[in-house]
Design a protein around this motif. Structure first.
Motif, short mmCIF file in Angstrom:
data_model
loop_
_atom_site.label_atom_id
_atom_site.label_comp_id
_atom_site.label_asym_id
_atom_site.label_seq_id
_atom_site.Cartn_x
_atom_site.Cartn_y
_atom_site.Cartn_z
N ASP A 125 -40.79 40.37 82.42
CA ASP A 125 -40.60 41.70 82.18
C ASP A 125 -39.09 41.95 82.90
N ALA A 126 -38.51 42.85 82.17
CA ALA A 126 -37.42 43.26 82.83
C ALA A 126 -36.21 42.36 83.05
N THR A 127 -36.04 41.48 82.18
CA THR A 127 -35.13 40.16 82.20
C THR A 127 -33.91 40.84 82.02
N PHE A 128 -33.65 41.85 80.93
CA PHE A 128 -32.24 42.03 80.30
C PHE A 128 -31.78 43.37 80.84
N ASP A 129 -30.66 43.70 80.64
CA ASP A 129 -30.06 44.87 80.95
C ASP A 129 -29.58 45.72 79.77
N ILE A 130 -29.62 44.92 78.68
CA ILE A 130 -29.20 45.45 77.30
C ILE A 130 -29.95 44.55 76.29
N VAL A 131 -30.65 45.35 75.29
CA VAL A 131 -31.02 44.43 74.10
C VAL A 131 -30.57 45.11 72.70
N CYS A 132 -30.09 44.33 71.72
CA CYS A 132 -29.51 44.93 70.72
C CYS A 132 -29.66 43.91 69.40
N THR A 133 -29.65 44.57 68.29
CA THR A 133 -29.77 43.92 66.83
C THR A 133 -29.11 44.79 65.70
N ALA A 134 -28.37 43.92 65.16
CA ALA A 134 -27.97 44.42 63.69
C ALA A 134 -28.71 44.07 62.60
N PHE A 135 -29.59 44.90 62.15
CA PHE A 135 -30.68 44.62 61.11
C PHE A 135 -31.28 43.60 61.21
N GLY A 136 -31.54 43.15 62.53
CA GLY A 136 -32.43 41.88 62.73
C GLY A 136 -33.93 42.46 63.04
N ALA A 137 -34.96 41.91 62.91
CA ALA A 137 -36.20 41.97 63.23
C ALA A 137 -36.98 43.31 62.82
N VAL A 138 -36.54 44.46 63.34
CA VAL A 138 -37.17 45.81 62.89
C VAL A 138 -37.47 46.08 61.56
N ARG A 153 -40.50 46.06 77.28
CA ARG A 153 -41.04 45.52 78.49
C ARG A 153 -39.92 44.35 78.91
N VAL A 154 -39.20 43.76 78.14
CA VAL A 154 -38.12 42.91 78.54
C VAL A 154 -36.92 43.54 79.12
N LEU A 155 -36.74 44.73 78.99
CA LEU A 155 -35.38 45.46 79.30
C LEU A 155 -35.69 46.23 80.50
N ARG A 156 -34.75 46.22 81.51
CA ARG A 156 -34.63 46.98 82.79
C ARG A 156 -34.59 48.50 82.50
N PRO A 157 -35.33 49.36 83.41
CA PRO A 157 -35.01 50.61 83.29
C PRO A 157 -33.58 51.15 83.23
N GLY A 158 -33.36 52.15 82.55
CA GLY A 158 -31.96 52.52 82.22
C GLY A 158 -31.06 51.83 81.29
N GLY A 159 -31.60 50.79 80.82
CA GLY A 159 -31.01 49.77 79.84
C GLY A 159 -30.89 50.33 78.23
N PRO A 160 -29.80 49.95 77.83
CA PRO A 160 -29.55 50.13 76.58
C PRO A 160 -30.42 49.58 75.41
N TRP A 161 -30.91 50.01 74.20
CA TRP A 161 -31.65 49.39 73.34
C TRP A 161 -30.75 50.03 71.98
N VAL A 162 -30.10 49.18 71.54
CA VAL A 162 -29.38 49.50 70.26
C VAL A 162 -29.95 48.84 68.82
N PHE A 163 -29.96 49.40 67.95
CA PHE A 163 -30.41 48.70 66.65
C PHE A 163 -29.90 49.48 65.41
N SER A 164 -29.61 48.66 64.42
CA SER A 164 -29.15 49.15 63.12
C SER A 164 -30.00 48.78 62.17
N ILE A 165 -30.51 49.62 61.18
CA ILE A 165 -31.63 49.49 60.00
C ILE A 165 -30.89 50.20 58.88
N THR A 166 -31.36 49.66 57.68
CA THR A 166 -30.85 50.37 56.36
C THR A 166 -31.53 51.99 56.73
N HIS A 167 -30.65 52.87 56.31
CA HIS A 167 -31.11 54.33 56.41
C HIS A 167 -32.15 54.63 55.74
#
Length: 265
Positions: A125-138, A153-167
């Motif tokens: 838990d709370a391992t990362f400051d930022i998580v991101c993906t460009a068209f991955g997983a989601v 779960r793995v992101l720290r409070p306040g951390g960004p989660w940014v992901f791109s998907i097909t619109h």
């Protein structure tokens, strides 16, 4: 042989097996077709060509611990490493991670590579400051709400989660880059996934559809604040075609949605 195409519910296990098998087999062809566009050391969010170097969606990355989820050949992770981040790149597919190792050899930029499922991230838990993906997983898991919970779960409070998907609105149309892709043929509200399956009915490729509202509800339920929803416009002078992405369609309606979120503290 072309697999049979249908729209039907699939389980997480079916999605996992199909995605790993598809990307293991397709990794070489995918990289041969798109590798030049994506680069070996670059974070490109979408076929429209929006780059993190220009967009700055992740904020300050220097000194931050970052997870690239569904990293593919990990070009984004190597770019983040070059910006001073401490990066881990994760993907389900050994074929794509093989491409990541080859790109590391070409570029001389190496980051830790992890083969794992986005629904069971092998981190505390709370391992990362930022998580991101460009068209991955989601888009490739049956329970994308569970992915949001795992990221939280793995992101720290306040951390960004940014992901791109097909619109999501693209699901209304056929996946064709020409005029055939301009006619609405599907219901936006049909959440059944697109499935390619073999003669025995076993899925070989699965891609999931959720509406914009569905995505927002998944994020809110997992404890995120949606800070921005970026819909990149098709840039002038970009004449490339990537599957169903094309100048014709891109100048009329969005092809990509990028969700920019923060984990609530």
């Amino acid at each position: 042989m072309v697999d049979h195409v249908t729209r039907r519910p699939v389980s997480d296990d079916e999605s996992r097996v199909a995605s790993r098998g598809w990307w293991d087999i397709d990794a070489d062809d995918y990289q041969a077709e798109h590798g030049t566009f994506l680069g070996d050391v670059d974070l490109v969010w979408c076929p429209e060509g929006l780059r993190e170097a220009e967009a700055g969606l992740l904020g300050q990355v220097r000194g931050r611990r970052v997870l690239e989820l569904g990293c593919g050949a990990a070009a984004g992770a190597r770019w983040l490493h070059g910006q001073g981040a401490e990066v881990v790149a994760l993907d389900l597919s050994e074929g794509m991670l093989r491409q990541a190792r080859a790109a590391s050899d070409r570029s001389g930029v190496r980051v830790p590579l992890v083969q794992a499922d986005a629904l069971a991230l092998p981190f505390a838990d709370a391992t990362f400051d930022i998580v991101c993906t460009a068209f991955g997983a989601v888009p490739f898991v049956a329970d994308s709400a569970a992915v949001m919970r795992e990221v939280a779960r793995v992101l720290r409070p306040g951390g960004p989660w940014v992901f791109s998907i097909t619109h999501p609105m693209r699901w209304i149309f056929m996946d064709e880059p020409d005029e055939r892709g301009l006619t609405a043929v599907n219901s936006y509200f049909d959440r059944r996934p697109y499935v390619e399956q073999d003669d025995a009915g076993v899925p070989t490729y699965v891609e999931q559809h959720r509406t914009l509202g569905d995505r927002v509800r998944e994020l809110v339920a997992a404890g995120f604040r949606l800070r921005d929803l970026v819909e990149p416009e098709w840039p002038e002078g970009h004449e490339g075609i990537w599957g169903q992405w094309s100048p014709l369609r891109g100048r009329l309606f969005p092809g990509t949605a990028i969700f920019v979120c923060d984990k609530l503290g």
